[in-house]
Design a protein around this motif. Structure first.
Motif, mmCIF file in Angstrom:
data_model
loop_
_atom_site.group_PDB
_atom_site.id
_atom_site.type_symbol
_atom_site.label_atom_id
_atom_site.label_comp_id
_atom_site.label_asym_id
_atom_site.label_seq_id
_atom_site.Cartn_x
_atom_site.Cartn_y
_atom_site.Cartn_z
ATOM 1 N N VAL A 38 0.880 -1.173 0.000
ATOM 2 C CA VAL A 38 0.000 0.000 0.000
ATOM 3 C C VAL A 38 0.911 1.216 0.000
ATOM 4 C CG1 VAL A 38 -1.855 1.225 1.183
ATOM 5 C CG2 VAL A 38 -1.775 -1.279 1.252
ATOM 6 N N LEU A 39 0.921 1.939 -1.121
ATOM 7 C CA LEU A 39 1.940 2.953 -1.367
ATOM 8 C C LEU A 39 1.327 4.344 -1.466
ATOM 9 C CD1 LEU A 39 4.950 3.483 -1.996
ATOM 10 C CD2 LEU A 39 4.440 3.016 -4.407
ATOM 11 N N GLY A 40 1.820 5.246 -0.638
ATOM 12 C CA GLY A 40 1.380 6.624 -0.656
ATOM 13 C C GLY A 40 1.921 7.371 -1.864
ATOM 14 N N PRO A 41 1.616 8.670 -1.973
ATOM 15 C CA PRO A 41 1.993 9.452 -3.154
ATOM 16 C C PRO A 41 3.504 9.645 -3.273
ATOM 17 C CG PRO A 41 1.023 10.860 -1.469
ATOM 18 C CD PRO A 41 0.826 9.457 -1.007
ATOM 19 N N THR A 42 4.105 8.965 -4.208
ATOM 20 C CA THR A 42 5.539 9.044 -4.480
ATOM 21 C C THR A 42 5.755 8.695 -5.944
ATOM 22 O OG1 THR A 42 7.711 8.058 -4.024
ATOM 23 C CG2 THR A 42 5.786 6.668 -3.650
ATOM 24 N N PRO A 43 6.754 9.287 -6.591
ATOM 25 C CA PRO A 43 7.041 8.906 -7.985
ATOM 26 C C PRO A 43 7.716 7.545 -8.099
ATOM 27 C CG PRO A 43 8.616 10.551 -7.212
ATOM 28 C CD PRO A 43 7.564 10.438 -6.150
ATOM 29 N N LEU A 44 8.139 6.973 -6.977
ATOM 30 C CA LEU A 44 8.814 5.675 -7.007
ATOM 31 C C LEU A 44 7.810 4.546 -7.173
ATOM 32 C CD1 LEU A 44 11.395 6.182 -4.117
ATOM 33 C CD2 LEU A 44 11.671 6.669 -6.550
ATOM 34 N N ILE A 80 -3.647 8.104 -1.406
ATOM 35 C CA ILE A 80 -3.214 9.486 -1.194
ATOM 36 C C ILE A 80 -3.256 9.849 0.283
ATOM 37 C CG2 ILE A 80 -3.619 11.919 -1.738
ATOM 38 C CD1 ILE A 80 -2.698 10.351 -4.141
ATOM 39 N N THR A 81 -4.403 9.703 0.913
ATOM 40 C CA THR A 81 -4.600 10.191 2.277
ATOM 41 C C THR A 81 -4.399 9.093 3.315
ATOM 42 O OG1 THR A 81 -6.962 9.692 2.306
ATOM 43 C CG2 THR A 81 -6.307 11.829 1.396
ATOM 44 N N ALA A 82 -4.295 9.507 4.573
ATOM 45 C CA ALA A 82 -4.189 8.552 5.681
ATOM 46 C C ALA A 82 -5.432 7.680 5.761
ATOM 47 C CB ALA A 82 -3.973 9.311 6.993
ATOM 48 N N ALA A 83 -6.603 8.276 5.503
ATOM 49 C CA ALA A 83 -7.852 7.508 5.546
ATOM 50 C C ALA A 83 -7.855 6.414 4.491
ATOM 51 C CB ALA A 83 -9.045 8.441 5.361
ATOM 52 N N GLU A 84 -7.365 6.732 3.287
ATOM 53 C CA GLU A 84 -7.303 5.717 2.232
ATOM 54 C C GLU A 84 -6.309 4.625 2.592
ATOM 55 O OE1 GLU A 84 -8.315 8.637 -1.585
ATOM 56 O OE2 GLU A 84 -6.237 8.150 -1.076
ATOM 57 N N MET A 85 -5.169 5.014 3.172
ATOM 58 C CA MET A 85 -4.184 4.015 3.561
ATOM 59 C C MET A 85 -4.745 3.105 4.652
ATOM 60 S SD MET A 85 -0.141 4.493 4.500
ATOM 61 C CE MET A 85 0.297 4.749 2.774
ATOM 62 N N TYR A 86 -5.460 3.672 5.596
ATOM 63 C CA TYR A 86 -6.102 2.886 6.660
ATOM 64 C C TYR A 86 -7.058 1.860 6.051
ATOM 65 C CZ TYR A 86 -8.968 1.825 10.758
ATOM 66 O OH TYR A 86 -9.648 1.174 11.759
ATOM 67 N N GLU A 87 -7.914 2.311 5.144
ATOM 68 C CA GLU A 87 -8.912 1.416 4.550
ATOM 69 C C GLU A 87 -8.260 0.275 3.785
ATOM 70 O OE1 GLU A 87 -11.355 3.905 2.161
ATOM 71 O OE2 GLU A 87 -12.186 5.022 3.869
ATOM 72 N N ARG A 88 -7.249 0.588 2.963
ATOM 73 C CA ARG A 88 -6.598 -0.468 2.177
ATOM 74 C C ARG A 88 -5.836 -1.445 3.077
ATOM 75 N NH1 ARG A 88 -9.160 2.357 -0.785
ATOM 76 N NH2 ARG A 88 -10.662 0.907 0.124
#
Length: 403
Positions: free
Chosen positions: A236-242, A255-263
Motif C-alpha cells: 500500500v503505497l502513498g503518493p511518491t514517484p517511485l 493518497i490520504t491517511a484515511a485511504e491508507m487505513y482502509e486499504r
C-alpha cells in the motif's frame, strides 16, 4: 570461503568475523594472488582454522575433495574477474579452484572488479555460465572503485553478504535442503505480507496539502526484500514517484491517511506479516475547503483532527501467528519513544532510526537503524543502503517466524 586477488580481499577479515559471530564454522581458501592483499595468518586467526593456499604445503596434501564435501555452502568473496573466468571454464590451477570443482554444496559468489571489467561481454558471459550451473551471484554495488572511478563493480559489504548467506541457509532449512543438495526453496514461500510505504497527503484545499518528506524508498525496499524471500506482498503505497516492478508485489496506490487505513484493513486479515513502514500523517485538516483559500490576513489558523492509527489498530486485532513490525523515526529521546511504541501498539518488532544520524532518514539512499524486540533484544545495524537494511529486517522477521 574462497578469497581471491582483489583489493576487496581486505574486507574478508570482517566477513569471516561476522560469519563466525553468527555461529558459522568457516574454513578459508585463498588464491596466491589474494595473499598480496591480506595475510593467511589474519584469516586463520579469525576463522580458528588453517587457511589453505596451495594444494600441497609443507609436505602436506590439502584434501580438496573432502573440503568440497564438508561445507554446507561455498562462498567466494571477493570473486575477481580472473577467478570467475576460471570457474566458468573449469580451469583448476590453485587450491581454491580445486575445492570449487569438488564442491557438492551450493556456491555463492560476490564479484569485485572495476566497472569496465564488470561490464565487459566476456565477464557477462562467464557470470551467465555460473548462473546456469545453479550458482548464486550476490549483487555488485555502485561506488568508488580502486581505480579512482565511480561506478559498478564494488563487492557487497560484509554485513550484506552475511545477511544474504543467512537468508540462503534459512531457505535451505525451510525447504529441507542439506549439504550437497541445491536449494530452491525460499524462507517465506507461502506467506503473505502487507507493507505500507511512503507519505500521505492531507488536503487543505484543492491546491494545498499537509505531508512529510518520506519518499517511500525504505518501504519499497522492504516489499522487494520480502518478495525475494518468497512472500506474496501487498504494497500500500502513498503518493511518491517511485514504484516497483517485482512480480511478487501487488501495489495499491493511495493518497490520504484515511485511504491508507482502509486499504491496510482490507488486506490485514489475510497477511502473515504486517510491516508498517509508511510515514502516515498524525493529523489532517478538520475541514477541507472546496475552493482555493485566498491570501487575506497576516495570520491563518487551520484546525486539525487526529487520523486513525493504523499500527495501533492492527496491533489491537492481531491474530495468533501474525507478526506486526513498526517503524519509529525520531529526533530526540529516540529509544524511549521507540520502546513506548513497541509496547503500546503490541508490535513484535520496532525499527528505530534517528534523524540525528548522518546518512539516515529522509533524502538518503542509506539508513542506520536499530531493531528492538519486546524481549529486550536489540540489534544495531551500521549505516547501510536501504536495500541492505531491508534484507536485515527480513532476516529478523524470518527469525521471529521460527521463534
Amino acid at each position: 570461503m574462497g578469497v581471491t586477488g582483489s583489493i576487496a580481499a581486505y574486507k574478508a577479515a570482517l566477513l569471516v568475523r561476522l560469519l563466525v559471530k553468527e555461529g558459522a564454522e568457516v574454513k578459508v581458501m585463498m588464491t596466491p594472488a589474494a595473499c598480496d592483499f591480506i595475510t593467511p595468518l589474519t584469516l586463520s586467526t579469525l576463522s580458528k582454522h588453517e587457511v589453505g593456499v596451495h594444494v600441497s604445503e609443507n609436505g602436506n596434501w590439502s584434501n580438496h575433495v573432502m573440503l568440497g564435501r564438508w561445507a554446507d555452502v561455498m562462498l567466494i568473496a571477493p570473486a575477481s574477474v580472473n577467478t570467475i573466468a576460471k570457474m566458468a571454464n573449469g580451469i583448476c590451477d590453485n587450491l581454491l579452484l580445486a575445492v570449487y570443482l569438488s564442491a557438492t554444496c551450493p556456491v555463492l559468489f560476490a564479484p569485485a572488479m572495476d566497472e569496465d571489467m564488470w561490464l565487459h561481454p566476456a565477464t557477462k558471459a562467464n557470470v551467465a555460465k555460473l548462473l546456469s550451473y545453479g550458482h548464486r551471484q550476490l549483487p555488485v554495488h555502485k561506488g568508488e572503485l580502486a581505480s579512482g572511478l565511480f561506478g559498478e563493480g564494488r563487492m557487497a559489504e560484509p554485513e550484506s553478504i552475511v545477511a544474504y548467506v543467512s537468508e540462503f541457509l534459512a531457505g535451505a532449512a525451510a525447504s529441507g535442503g542439506h549439504s550437497g543438495t541445491p536449494v530452491t526453496g525460499k524462507p517465506l514461500s507461502g506467506k503473505t505480507a502487507l507493507v505500507s510505504a511512503g507519505p500521505t497527503q492531507e488536503p487543505i484545499d484543492p491546491v494545498r496539502f499537509i505531508s512529510n518528506h518520506s519518499s517511500g524508498k525504505m518501504g519499497i525496499a522492504l516489499a522487494e526484500a520480502l518478495a525475494e524471500a518468497g512472500a506474496n506482498v501487498q504494497l500500500v503505497l502513498g503518493p511518491t514517484p517511485l514504484s516497483t516492478t517485482h512480480s511478487g508485489i501487488t501495489t495499491t496506490r493511495v493518497i490520504t491517511a484515511a485511504e491508507m487505513y482502509e486499504r491496510c484493513m482490507e488486506h490485514a486479515a489475510a497477511a502473515d506479516i504486517l510491516v508498517m513502514a509508511a510515514a502516515v500523517a498524525d493529523y489532517r485538516p478538520r475541514k477541507v475547503a472546496d475552493i482555493k483559500i485566498k491570501k487575506k490576513d497576516d495570520e491563518m489558523s487551520i484546525e486539525l483532527e487526529k487520523t486513525a492509527d493504523i499500527a495501533r489498530t492492527l496491533g489491537a486485532q492481531k491474530k495468533n501467528g501474525q507478526l506486526l513490525i513498526g517503524f519509529s523515526l525520531e529526533t530526540n529521546n529516540e529509544r524511549e519513544y521507540a520502546l513506548k511504541k513497541l509496547k503500546d501498539k503490541h508490535l513484535d518488532m520496532v525499527v528505530l532510526n534517528s534523524l540525528n544520524d548522518a546518512g539516515a532518514g529522509f533524502f538518503h539512499d542509506t539508513n542506520k537503524v536499530t531493531l528492538l524486540s519486546p524481549d529486550g533484544k536489540e540489534k544495531a545495524l551500521p549505516l547501510l543502503s536501504k536495500q541492505e537494511v531491508a534484507r536485515n529486517i527480513v532476516l529478523a522477521i524470518i527469525d521471529l517466524q521460527h521463534a
